[in-house]
Design an enzyme around this catalytic site. Sequence first.
Site, PDB file in Angstrom:
ATOM      1  N   ASP A   1     -15.687   5.933  -0.196  1.00 28.23           N
ATOM      2  CA  ASP A   1     -14.980   4.709   0.148  1.00 28.23           C
ATOM      3  C   ASP A   1     -15.092   3.787  -1.073  1.00 28.23           C
ATOM      4  O   ASP A   1     -15.800   4.061  -2.039  1.00 28.23           O
ATOM      5  CB  ASP A   1     -15.572   4.075   1.424  1.00 28.23           C
TER       6      ASP A   1
HETATM    7  C1  GLC Z   1     -11.690  -0.028   2.210  1.00 28.60           C
HETATM    8  C2  GLC Z   1     -11.876   0.695   3.527  1.00 28.60           C
HETATM    9  C3  GLC Z   1     -11.228   2.044   3.563  1.00 28.60           C
HETATM   10  C4  GLC Z   1     -10.000   2.030   2.671  1.00 28.60           C
HETATM   11  C5  GLC Z   1     -10.481   1.890   1.246  1.00 28.60           C
HETATM   12  C6  GLC Z   1      -9.327   1.843   0.228  1.00 28.60           C
HETATM   13  O1  GLC Z   1     -12.850  -0.752   1.900  1.00 28.60           O
HETATM   14  O2  GLC Z   1     -13.203   0.850   4.013  1.00 28.60           O
HETATM   15  O3  GLC Z   1     -10.927   2.334   4.937  1.00 28.60           O
HETATM   16  O4  GLC Z   1      -9.264   3.233   2.833  1.00 28.60           O
HETATM   17  O5  GLC Z   1     -11.303   0.735   1.073  1.00 28.60           O
HETATM   18  O6  GLC Z   1      -8.626   0.639   0.361  1.00 28.60           O
END
Ligand code: GLC
Length: 751
Positions: free
Chosen positions: A269
């Site tokens: 993430d």
């Molecule tokens: C965010 C979220 C995740 C998302 C990623 C990219 O913090 O936790 O669900 O896909 O970053 O934006």
Amino acid sequence: MDNNTLLKKLDSLSIEEKIGQLIQLTGDFFEGDIDTVVTGPLKKLGLNVGYNIYNTGSILNITNPEKIIQLQTDYLEKSIHKIPLLFMADIIYGYRTIFPIPIAQACSWNYEGIEHAGSIAAQECYDEGVHVTFSPMVDIVRDPRWGRVMESPGEDTLLAKKYAESMVQGIQGRNLEGIIPANKIAACVKHFAAYGAPVAGREYNAVDMSEHTLREYYLPGYQAAIEAGAKLVMTAFNTLNGVPATGNEWLNRDVLRREMNFNGVLISDYAAIEELIMHGYAEDEASAARISLLAGVDVDMKTAIYANQLEKVVSDNEHMLELLNEAVYRVLKLKNDLGLFEDPFRGLQETVQRSRNSILSDEHKKAALSLAEESVVLLKNENQLLPLSKHTKVALIGPYADENSTLGMWAIKGDEADTVNLKMGLLKHVDPDNLSVCKGAHMLPANAREALGKYADKLAAETVDEEALLHEAIRNANEADVIVLALGESIYQSGEGGSRTNPTLPKPQMKLLHELSLLGKKMVLIVYSGRPLILTEVAGKVDAIVQAWYPGTMGGEALANILYGEINPSGKLAMTFPRSVGQIPISYNELNTGRPNLKENGSYRFASRYIDEVNEPLYPFGYGKSYTSFEYSLLTISQKEMKKNESVDICISVTNTGIYDGKETIQLYIRDKFASVARPVKELKDFKKVFLQSGETQNVEFSIHEEMLKFYDREMQYKSEPGEFDIYIGSSSQEILLSFSFVFLPEDEHE
Ligand code: GLC
């Protein structure tokens, strides 16, 4: 490209070029001349000056087709090995055609509709050049304080599995051979794992649960997505029993890759690899890189850790070099499965023109309208106040009366200007003379607005003072037959970073509701929210409650069609509505305890209960009213004893005993009366959603087989055990209309 050629491509890369494939950057790294990039984003992220952006493997959240064409063209011209970029984005519940938020979709219990929504999102992504979407999110959640309830399938494992499967099939198609066909894109299931159970409902907080609970309730949703062919998995931010998921070798290699047989790309993430240091789990950046590679993380989203550290980590270390090669191979294979080596643009040039037609097409909007209509849940309808007559004089009052910001926080490509809002929806049904519209109250009090930080700037300015708003509301209400209140939390009080300790309607709106309730008029409350709000205080003050969630582009039309009876509401809650925050976490499938709080015990103290609140929720899982009524009767049960390879076949008849045609979701719950671990008082094991005309009777069949009886025992073996089982069939987890028992027989020694 065939696999041998792919392996040759891998072998042709230097260590630096291999590492580049594992890096995901945002688009700003590719804007402006190289000096601008070096002194700007590259420096800001902390990438070593020597980092070559033309080795990068993927781009985050660039979704404009012209930009994608320009970036890919420029990149391929300047990169040595001509390995195309992957474009990944957060298209969670629609690209430009925005569907209801996932928790709302889960209340539709219509998984064909959910799959269709996924396929429409994929079509619009494909037409605009996006290759991967970070969806479905399948984090089970039993705590409405958490902001990301809005993007989850709710509290139940079966619904999470069906949501996961339907969304992956919609996004990627149903082919499991691996190639992602035209008009489809790659799905990324998230967040692995159990991100929906943070302590105290506080965003990014620790997750602590037994392995039994993890396996029994939280992992099956991810498993279902993987079995449906999901090409990527995203790690979770949280620790799981003290170990951050992103650096968790047991979770990602033993469970995800070996047990769940996941061979796709594991992406971190956002900055989660770097956060291992903040967790106090990695001593420094080199350690964070080593831990993450060992834990099977292939792509580093938006940090400099892999780029700056992996070369050292793998040098003179055959095992780490092997892990690097495996990670790079998986990224190249994903690109190959998308056909990028044959066409880095996936037909984008041709489709750019076409996309203008597919984007927000009538067909797409019709699908969004239909799913929104099925996602809305009727929670209360005293004396059949709803549906309204077109001749009823309505005062539509509230911050959501004429508000387009009802798409939810993860509609990153949604344009609020496309929204059919509530006022617009109602005007499709009633003469303007029969409808007054006013705001009635501010969306939020000043302190709650300030708490939103920069997101407060996205909220409509509050230019009128509250007293004037209230006076206008009271005047309109006095001139009307019925008040329709459109209230709710702001979309920015929900979503990532949106945890609330007291998830209720904002204070200015509660004041408005109270003042209007003194007028003695019939009142319908429409609730816009990204989670179950605590509605206990307001439920007694209104005659009808319609849970709208954030219903997407066509939400206002869907709600109006329901308010005026063109559509009979059929939504059933995918998550429990507590009576009070003190009951949280709360879900329908709890254990019985050794001292269940039985009704016949009254206020007996020494039972599993509170002395200041009942145990029951305000609205239970699976609950949702209709404008009509249904009667169930049991017709046949094939047998009362079942052997391993047999099934108990049940036939019930369901009759629509009301005056409206309608859809009913008949739910089948099972209770394992005695087992080697204590089992829940009930678990949803099947359901059927049927349409019945007024007066119509249909037979509905269920088949119970051994698979439904399995659970994780103390040794984490997934198995069934013989014994007595109760079957409950009902219209919600609490409205049980039919029940009976059967015995699952032990295996015959001779068998
Ligand atoms: C965010 C979220 C995740 C998302 C990623 C990219 O913090 O936790 O669900 O896909 O970053 O934006």
